[in-house]
Design a protein around this motif. Structure first.
Motif, mmCIF file in Angstrom:
data_model
loop_
_atom_site.group_PDB
_atom_site.id
_atom_site.type_symbol
_atom_site.label_atom_id
_atom_site.label_comp_id
_atom_site.label_asym_id
_atom_site.label_seq_id
_atom_site.Cartn_x
_atom_site.Cartn_y
_atom_site.Cartn_z
ATOM 1 N N GLN A 287 66.908 24.137 -92.031
ATOM 2 C CA GLN A 287 66.850 25.272 -91.124
ATOM 3 C C GLN A 287 67.223 26.553 -91.866
ATOM 4 N N THR A 288 66.898 27.679 -91.253
ATOM 5 C CA THR A 288 67.219 28.981 -91.836
ATOM 6 C C THR A 288 68.067 29.795 -90.874
ATOM 7 N N GLY A 289 68.790 30.779 -91.417
ATOM 8 C CA GLY A 289 69.574 31.693 -90.583
ATOM 9 C C GLY A 289 70.584 30.964 -89.730
ATOM 10 N N GLU A 290 70.709 31.417 -88.484
ATOM 11 C CA GLU A 290 71.719 30.859 -87.580
ATOM 12 C C GLU A 290 71.398 29.438 -87.140
ATOM 13 N N CYS A 291 70.135 29.005 -87.283
ATOM 14 C CA CYS A 291 69.767 27.636 -86.926
ATOM 15 C C CYS A 291 70.321 26.634 -87.928
ATOM 16 N N ALA A 292 70.779 27.132 -89.097
ATOM 17 C CA ALA A 292 71.406 26.246 -90.076
ATOM 18 C C ALA A 292 72.780 25.800 -89.602
ATOM 19 N N GLU B 170 64.957 28.486 -83.656
ATOM 20 C CA GLU B 170 64.339 29.500 -84.500
ATOM 21 C C GLU B 170 65.213 30.753 -84.543
ATOM 22 N N ASP B 171 65.381 31.281 -85.743
ATOM 23 C CA ASP B 171 66.118 32.536 -85.928
ATOM 24 C C ASP B 171 65.093 33.584 -86.369
ATOM 25 N N PRO B 172 64.637 34.431 -85.444
ATOM 26 C CA PRO B 172 63.543 35.356 -85.768
ATOM 27 C C PRO B 172 63.914 36.414 -86.807
ATOM 28 N N MET C 60 72.662 38.891 -86.200
ATOM 29 C CA MET C 60 73.464 37.814 -85.637
ATOM 30 C C MET C 60 73.217 37.703 -84.132
ATOM 31 N N GLY C 61 73.289 36.452 -83.631
ATOM 32 C CA GLY C 61 73.222 36.216 -82.189
ATOM 33 C C GLY C 61 71.831 36.310 -81.598
ATOM 34 N N PRO D 27 52.835 20.307 -76.830
ATOM 35 C CA PRO D 27 52.056 21.149 -75.916
ATOM 36 C C PRO D 27 52.856 21.788 -74.782
ATOM 37 N N GLU D 28 54.188 21.638 -74.787
ATOM 38 C CA GLU D 28 54.970 22.286 -73.749
ATOM 39 C C GLU D 28 54.964 23.799 -73.970
ATOM 40 N N THR D 29 55.078 24.535 -72.875
ATOM 41 C CA THR D 29 55.130 25.995 -72.942
ATOM 42 C C THR D 29 56.283 26.490 -72.095
ATOM 43 N N GLY D 30 56.745 27.695 -72.413
ATOM 44 C CA GLY D 30 57.840 28.305 -71.672
ATOM 45 C C GLY D 30 58.367 29.500 -72.442
ATOM 46 N N THR D 31 59.272 30.248 -71.823
ATOM 47 C CA THR D 31 59.835 31.451 -72.442
ATOM 48 C C THR D 31 61.042 31.091 -73.297
ATOM 49 N N ASN D 32 61.059 31.611 -74.540
ATOM 50 C CA ASN D 32 62.209 31.366 -75.420
ATOM 51 C C ASN D 32 63.470 31.955 -74.807
ATOM 52 N N VAL D 33 64.573 31.279 -75.013
ATOM 53 C CA VAL D 33 65.857 31.738 -74.480
ATOM 54 C C VAL D 33 66.821 31.933 -75.647
ATOM 55 N N VAL D 34 67.490 33.095 -75.675
ATOM 56 C CA VAL D 34 68.441 33.396 -76.750
ATOM 57 C C VAL D 34 69.720 32.589 -76.542
ATOM 58 N N GLY D 35 70.092 31.828 -77.557
ATOM 59 C CA GLY D 35 71.356 31.097 -77.542
ATOM 60 C C GLY D 35 71.452 29.995 -76.520
ATOM 61 N N ALA D 36 70.318 29.534 -75.970
ATOM 62 C CA ALA D 36 70.365 28.469 -74.955
ATOM 63 C C ALA D 36 69.008 27.773 -74.913
#
Length: 546
Positions: free
Chosen positions: A329-334, A350-352, A357-358, A367-376
């Motif tokens: 993983q990279t960034g905060e996902c590490a 994913e850490d865009p 930070m954060g 194939p699932e879809t949905g809105t990304n959620v920050v920190g959850a």
């Protein structure tokens, strides 16, 4: 004058103020080459500029290879060996290797219209029922076709069907002499490939009847409606069963409609031929990958046990076969605590922007879809019936796919076509239909004071009319049964009985009574008179009809 230089085992030219051009043959790394050699395979790296693309390659004649790991099973199609395949082709047969992971199992198989059991490592014994291909000449004339010797060509015959008479004709329609009203009306029946019968001397009762193996009720003074499940013809069904597939006739009212159908969970079907079966193994095993926040891929739907778990960018790592892989993983996902929040929900971390930070997010895995959620964890949904490989399981069985809760995985259902209401979760359904619920069919039986019964609700056109006691007779498929009644059962006078105790002699006057001296009674009375049972072994009374 600062430079970037390659890190061993990579090699290349350093560059001032910029990355150098570094390459490495990964097969020179013992940790990689040892994996291949320990499995009796060779290591190949076809692009030294790319990392993680080295392959283990099976020894010839197998051409199987695997990326960054040993080949689990080296496959060899023995029919690719010309010496073996020629044994089959010389006999006008096909060569098939049913299990390419096993040697010496190649087979010669008969080619339609020939039939016979496949033979291992030798030519098969094939025969052909010429009536399969030539029988229409006979049935179109309202006659039956026979092939007296299926090992001999050009000996099929057309034969007249009783009560018509005539000499069988080889390779052509016979000349038949009709009787009764069929003399004038047989052409009505033979024009549609049916037989004419005149059951009595009564005028106006001639009938057209179906010619076996077709089925259907005879019709008086008109043509019958005949159907044929072509899968009951061995030459057809054997094509499918030899390949381990099912035979289905989708329209028994038309010819050449039979199909070979793959066994679940494999999908696909083919008309009048063996189907090419496929299976997206990620349907059943995808959860193994998504639970690790990875994607599942099945590179070859016709090969079993080759599904892979792959890292989802920007995470990096080599794919792993039939198991989660190790992703960097990279960034905060590490940070394990962050990644676990996503993977526990079957999502990817994913850490865009690794400089901020954060801002790491959990994102849905296709194939699932949905809105990304920050920190959850995100809320992900999918209509599983929109996945082509899922829908194909249902449609391949002639069923429809329904997903009634897109927030839940593996709850999709295959639903049978009406009038059946059967459905099954995450697999093709076994469609059941009681044909006796069809009023038009059941009324044929009830109008004749008989009952309707469907002995196998997975098969169409097998409903039967059955006699009702005290009438008896054989059940008849798709038409009224012929029932008879012994009226003495219900109308005869009651018999009188005299008891005789076992273990005692039958009185002579009873044995010799004139009214008992019948062939039937003497047989069992003589036998009874010879029985000797001690008083302690007495078992009851035997009643002698008087």
């Amino acid at each position: 004058d600062w430079v970037c230089k390659c890190i061993a085992p990579e090699m290349g030219t350093s560059a001032i103020g910029a990355p150098g051009s570094c390459t490495v043959d990964e097969c020179t790394i013992s940790a990689n080459s040892d994996i291949c050699t320990m499995a009796g395979q060779t290591c190949e790296d076809n692009n030294n500029a790319v990392r993680g693309d080295w392959e283990c390659v099976c020894a010839m004649p197998s051409t199987t290879r695997a990326t960054a790991q040993a080949v689990a099973v080296c496959l060899i199609d023995e029919c690719a060996d010309m010496a073996k395949s020629m044994i089959c082709t010389v006999a006008t047969q096909t060569c098939n290797d049913p299990d390419q992971s096993v040697t010496d199992d190649w087979q010669c198989e008969c080619v339609l219209p020939q039939m016979g059991t496949p033979a291992t490592m030798a030519a098969a014994s094939c025969t052909v029922d010429e009536c399969v291909t030539q029988g229409s000449t006979c049935t179109n004339a309202g006659q039956s076709c026979t092939d007296p010797d299926q090992s001999v060509a050009d000996d099929w015959q057309c034969e007249c069907i009783m009560p018509a008479t005539g000499t069988p004709a080889t390779m052509m329609a016979a000349t038949c002499t009709q009787v009764g009203e069929c003399v004038a009306n047989a052409a009505t029946c033979t024009a549609v490939g049916q037989n004419c019968v005149d059951p009595t001397m009564t005028a106006g009762d001639w009938q057209c009847e179906c010619i076996a193996p077709q089925m259907g009720a005879s019709v008086t003074m008109g043509t019958a409606t005949c159907t044929l499940d072509e899968c009951t013809v061995m030459a057809n069904s054997q094509v499918c069963t030899n390949a381990g597939q099912l035979c289905e006739d989708t329209d028994t009212s038309t010819s050449d409609s039979w199909e070979c159908v793959c066994n679940a969970p494999f999908t696909n079907r083919a008309t009048r031929a063996v189907a090419t079966c496929s299976l997206d193994e990620c349907i059943a095993n995808g959860a193994t990958c998504t639970a690790a926040g990875q994607d599942c891929e099945d590179p070859d739907l016709t090969v079993a046990s080759d599904w892979q778990c792959k890292c989802i960018a920007p995470a990096m790592g080599s794919a792993a076969v039939m198991a989660p892989t190790v992703c960097t993983q990279t960034g905060e996902c590490a940070t394990m605590a962050n990644e676990v929040i996503c993977t526990n929900a079957g999502q990817a971390c994913e850490d865009p922007d690794t400089m901020t930070m954060g801002d790491w997010v959990c994102k849905c895995i296709s194939p699932e879809t949905g809105t990304n959620v920050v920190g959850a964890a995100a809320t992900c949904t999918v209509d599983e019936c929109t996945i082509a490989s899922v829908a194909a399981i249902c449609t391949g069985a002639g069923q429809t796919c329904e997903d009634n809760d897109i927030a839940v995985r593996n709850d999709w259902e295959c639903v049978c076509a009406m009038p059946s209401t059967t459905r099954a979760t995450a697999q093709a359904a076994t469609c059941l239909y009681d044909e006796c619920t069809d009023m038009a069919k059941s009324m044929i039986c009830t109008a004749g004071t008989q009952t309707c019964n469907d002995p196998d609700q997975t098969v169409m056109d097998n409903w039967q009319c059955e006699c009702v006691l005290p009438k008896t007779g054989a059940a008849t498929t798709m038409m009224l049964a012929t029932c008879t009644e012994d009226e003495c059962v219900t109308q005869g006078s009651p018999r009188k009985w005299a008891p005789v105790r076992l273990g005692h002699q039958v009185p002579a006057q009873l044995m010799n009574a004139p009214f008992l001296r019948t062939q039937t009674s003497v047989r069992w009375l003589d036998k009874l008179a010879k029985i000797t049972i001690m008083p302690s072994e007495e078992i009851g009374n035997v009643f002698v009809p008087c």
